[in-house]
Write a protein that holds these residues in place. Structure first.
Motif, PDB file in Angstrom:
ATOM      1  N   LEU A   1       0.828  -1.208   0.000  1.00 54.25           N
ATOM      2  CA  LEU A   1       0.000   0.000   0.000  1.00 54.25           C
ATOM      3  C   LEU A   1       0.865   1.262   0.000  1.00 54.25           C
ATOM      4  O   LEU A   1       0.531   2.247  -0.654  1.00 54.25           O
ATOM      5  N   TYR A   2       1.978   1.213   0.743  1.00 57.93           N
ATOM      6  CA  TYR A   2       2.741   2.441   0.946  1.00 57.93           C
ATOM      7  C   TYR A   2       4.016   2.532   0.105  1.00 57.93           C
ATOM      8  O   TYR A   2       4.478   3.622  -0.209  1.00 57.93           O
TER       9      TYR A   2
ATOM     10  N   PHE B   1      -0.571  11.262  -7.479  1.00 55.59           N
ATOM     11  CA  PHE B   1      -1.719  10.347  -7.385  1.00 55.59           C
ATOM     12  C   PHE B   1      -2.437  10.261  -8.735  1.00 55.59           C
ATOM     13  O   PHE B   1      -2.753   9.164  -9.214  1.00 55.59           O
TER      14      PHE B   1
ATOM     15  N   LEU C   1      -5.416   1.020  -5.190  1.00 56.01           N
ATOM     16  CA  LEU C   1      -5.561   1.206  -3.741  1.00 56.01           C
ATOM     17  C   LEU C   1      -4.484   2.127  -3.180  1.00 56.01           C
ATOM     18  O   LEU C   1      -4.760   2.965  -2.306  1.00 56.01           O
TER      19      LEU C   1
ATOM     20  N   ASP D   1      -5.419   5.564  -3.967  1.00 58.35           N
ATOM     21  CA  ASP D   1      -6.478   6.052  -3.070  1.00 58.35           C
ATOM     22  C   ASP D   1      -5.876   6.604  -1.776  1.00 58.35           C
ATOM     23  O   ASP D   1      -6.243   7.690  -1.312  1.00 58.35           O
ATOM     24  N   VAL D   2      -4.952   5.850  -1.193  1.00 61.20           N
ATOM     25  CA  VAL D   2      -4.326   6.307   0.052  1.00 61.20           C
ATOM     26  C   VAL D   2      -3.490   7.566  -0.200  1.00 61.20           C
ATOM     27  O   VAL D   2      -3.387   8.443   0.663  1.00 61.20           O
TER      28      VAL D   2
ATOM     29  N   LEU E   1      -4.206   9.941  -2.314  1.00 63.56           N
ATOM     30  CA  LEU E   1      -5.141  11.076  -2.334  1.00 63.56           C
ATOM     31  C   LEU E   1      -5.488  11.489  -0.906  1.00 63.56           C
ATOM     32  O   LEU E   1      -5.522  12.684  -0.578  1.00 63.56           O
ATOM     33  N   VAL E   2      -5.689  10.512  -0.038  1.00 63.23           N
ATOM     34  CA  VAL E   2      -5.959  10.807   1.370  1.00 63.23           C
ATOM     35  C   VAL E   2      -4.773  11.558   1.993  1.00 63.23           C
ATOM     36  O   VAL E   2      -4.962  12.533   2.733  1.00 63.23           O
TER      37      VAL E   2
ATOM     38  N   MET F   1     -11.388  -4.426  -7.854  1.00 61.47           N
ATOM     39  CA  MET F   1     -10.295  -5.299  -7.402  1.00 61.47           C
ATOM     40  C   MET F   1     -10.754  -6.746  -7.227  1.00 61.47           C
ATOM     41  O   MET F   1     -10.011  -7.671  -7.509  1.00 61.47           O
TER      42      MET F   1
ATOM     43  N   LEU G   1     -14.452  10.130  -3.731  1.00 63.03           N
ATOM     44  CA  LEU G   1     -13.667  10.367  -2.520  1.00 63.03           C
ATOM     45  C   LEU G   1     -13.517  11.868  -2.278  1.00 63.03           C
ATOM     46  O   LEU G   1     -13.649  12.350  -1.140  1.00 63.03           O
TER      47      LEU G   1
ATOM     48  N   TYR H   1     -14.935  14.491   1.092  1.00 62.29           N
ATOM     49  CA  TYR H   1     -14.284  15.593   1.807  1.00 62.29           C
ATOM     50  C   TYR H   1     -15.105  16.877   1.722  1.00 62.29           C
ATOM     51  O   TYR H   1     -15.169  17.648   2.672  1.00 62.29           O
TER      52      TYR H   1
ATOM     53  N   ASN I   1      -8.982  10.842   7.829  1.00 59.72           N
ATOM     54  CA  ASN I   1      -7.851  10.390   7.015  1.00 59.72           C
ATOM     55  C   ASN I   1      -7.247   9.112   7.579  1.00 59.72           C
ATOM     56  O   ASN I   1      -6.939   8.173   6.847  1.00 59.72           O
TER      57      ASN I   1
ATOM     58  N   CYS J   1      -8.227   1.153   3.622  1.00 62.06           N
ATOM     59  CA  CYS J   1      -7.402   0.699   2.492  1.00 62.06           C
ATOM     60  C   CYS J   1      -6.406  -0.371   2.942  1.00 62.06           C
ATOM     61  O   CYS J   1      -6.179  -1.358   2.232  1.00 62.06           O
TER      62      CYS J   1
ATOM     63  N   GLN K   1      -6.126  -4.147   1.377  1.00 62.33           N
ATOM     64  CA  GLN K   1      -4.885  -4.715   0.853  1.00 62.33           C
ATOM     65  C   GLN K   1      -4.543  -6.020   1.581  1.00 62.33           C
ATOM     66  O   GLN K   1      -4.160  -7.008   0.945  1.00 62.33           O
TER      67      GLN K   1
END
Lengths: 323, 323
Positions: free
Chosen positions: A26-27, A73, A104, A107-108, A110-111, B81, B110, B114, B133, B140, B144
């Motif tokens: 994810l990261y 992103f 995914l 998405d994170v 963007l957060v 997904m 998304l 916000y 957040n 997410c 994952q």
């Protein structure tokens, strides 16, 4: 204060951002995207704009980086949609990992862009986030229009300019506007900053279209002629389809329809048509119109001349870029 | 004030939300997702929580709906997904349109979540958006991990509970916490509300696992046994793999490995193994543990008993649901 200093502050801060650790799928892609470099154009614009109204421009580094994170992103998700194998010469996230990871992780990402706005004073948040949301939606609208254009036979000049106004220019407009908003510029100036950014943004994309055909391979970085090979509906092709007659029109249609061809032959033939029709000049004229409009907005800003000069020089670098 | 009234206020507001118009491929899928209904569990929880501390709960309808919009955004992207054909009995967005539309439309969705937080007082935004957040990232992370679990042979009970804690429970926790934050509940209560939501959320997912095997087809809505057919690593399967020995273990491995089978035979055989191993009771015990923990948090809230009773009844509806 100069652009080099701004870029160095930004790159240091970008390198030190924390995005979470687990799960790594994810990261890691966020760290990967942010490490691919690029000109950091957007956050530089934000900080140069804030410097017009305050000495404390460094205070706004994080909100400025929000724009860069958001931009990356959009690249991560656009690359899935365009099935692009490479980004800045490296494998795209969906190629290096897979589509689901790129969705995914994007998405994170963007957060995390929103998280960086939380450095602002609470009373600044409603306006900044509302304007950012509007801009983010516009960027998505532009991407959807761009995908729609691939499927239709002809696109008008007007529709094309609207599309790049959304997909590319809106974020450059917001980047500059943000600098004004955070440093409490007069409202008239935040509007001028946005117009400056949007005009430069459209000119920027037209320059991209030009460099793709008329750029020098050694300086350009990407393959010269890539847009011609892919039948991309750029300003150049739209203009050529609009103005070509007789043999030129027939030749152009022939190359657009041809499924199998030698890349260099197609690039050479279409470029020759562009040359006969003066397409380069038409595109440069349109581009210069937008750049002039941008600079006109810059002149009208109510800020010290020496500070405006720093921004002016950076904008001129963008105008005269060769890659 | 009762739950029916809350749901009706929410549904009216949801129906009247504006998401932009052009291009339609970007905004139609949002309207479509939001029109598919569902129980609106999360925003109901937000408003019931805010009612514990204020009569003006209606004022927080838009921030409450932010959670529902976010939830539907995650469903839109998760469905890509998971390559899921149906959502609430209707074609998923990526099936009705295509993957790119579902990616991009989800992104704008998304952003619109916000936008709904901008109805708050500016001084509330930093805390609310920071917590949101964090929660969005957790959801997410959970998705994952869930995808990672599909590719590994065994998942521990602990890892499974962590995954559903992120994927499902975090958002229920935030929904309740949000109600406390916006209505300025004491900090201790906002923490209790989150714990309440997270506990109920884990119980909620365990109930889902149970209903999928032991639910009554007529009430359940989905196909009973779907998880067994798909070898989904639910709490039930994890527990069974952990405790089965001898013939049961062999039988279980046999059905997990079998590529071609009659669906009802597999469902019946695996259910029989679950029954012999008392898996239903083990899962119910774990679920009840979490529900009890949730209700314990509810009791400790510093709010009028009559208002707590409205929330308690709603939570008990969730606990005793049969679909």
């Amino acid at each position: 204060m100069d652009v080099t200093q701004v870029a160095s502050v930004l790159n240091q801060e970008i390198a030190s951002l924390q995005y979470g650790q687990h799960p790594p799928e994810l990261y890691e892609p966020i760290r990967y995207m942010m490490s691919l470099g690029g000109k950091r154009l957007r956050p530089v614009l934000t900080l140069l704009a804030s410097y017009l109204y305050t000495d404390n421009w460094q205070k706004y580094t994080k909100p400025a980086i929000a724009v860069e994170v958001f931009h990356n992103f959009t690249l991560m998700h656009d690359d899935i949609m365009d099935a692009a194998p490479l980004r800045r010469g490296n494998p795209t996230v969906h190629t290096k990992w897979n589509n689901n990871v790129a969705i995914l992780s994007g998405d994170v990402m963007l957060v995390s862009a929103y998280e960086l706005f939380l450095e602002l004073k609470p009373e600044q948040m409603p306006t900044v986030i509302r304007r950012f949301n509007r801009c983010a939606s516009e960027v998505c609208e532009g991407q959807q229009l761009d995908m729609n254009f691939e499927k239709i036979a002809t696109v008008s000049e007007e529709d094309y300019l609207q599309m790049i106004g959304l997909k590319t220019a809106a974020l450059l407009g917001f980047s500059l506007e943000l600098g004004g908003l955070v440093s409490e510029a007069p409202e008239r100036d935040t509007i001028l900053l946005r117009e400056l950014g949007e005009s430069i943004g459209i000119g920027f994309q037209l320059k991209d279209d030009l460099l793709d055909v008329f750029g020098e391979q050694a300086k350009f970085g990407k393959q010269v002629g890539g847009d011609i090979i892919a039948n991309k509906k750029t300003f150049l092709l739209i203009k050529a389809l609009q103005s070509a007659t007789g043999e030129d029109q027939a030749q152009l249609q022939h190359w657009l329809a041809k499924k199998e061809f030698v890349a260099e032959e197609k690039v050479k033939a279409v470029t020759n048509i562009y040359n006969r029709l003066n397409i380069r000049q038409l595109c440069e004229a349109k581009m210069n119109e937008y750049f002039a409009l941008g600079l006109f907005c810059l002149e009208k800003l109510d800020a010290p001349e020496a500070r405006k000069q720093v921004l002016r020089e950076f904008v001129e670098q963008i105008i005269h870029r060769e890659n």
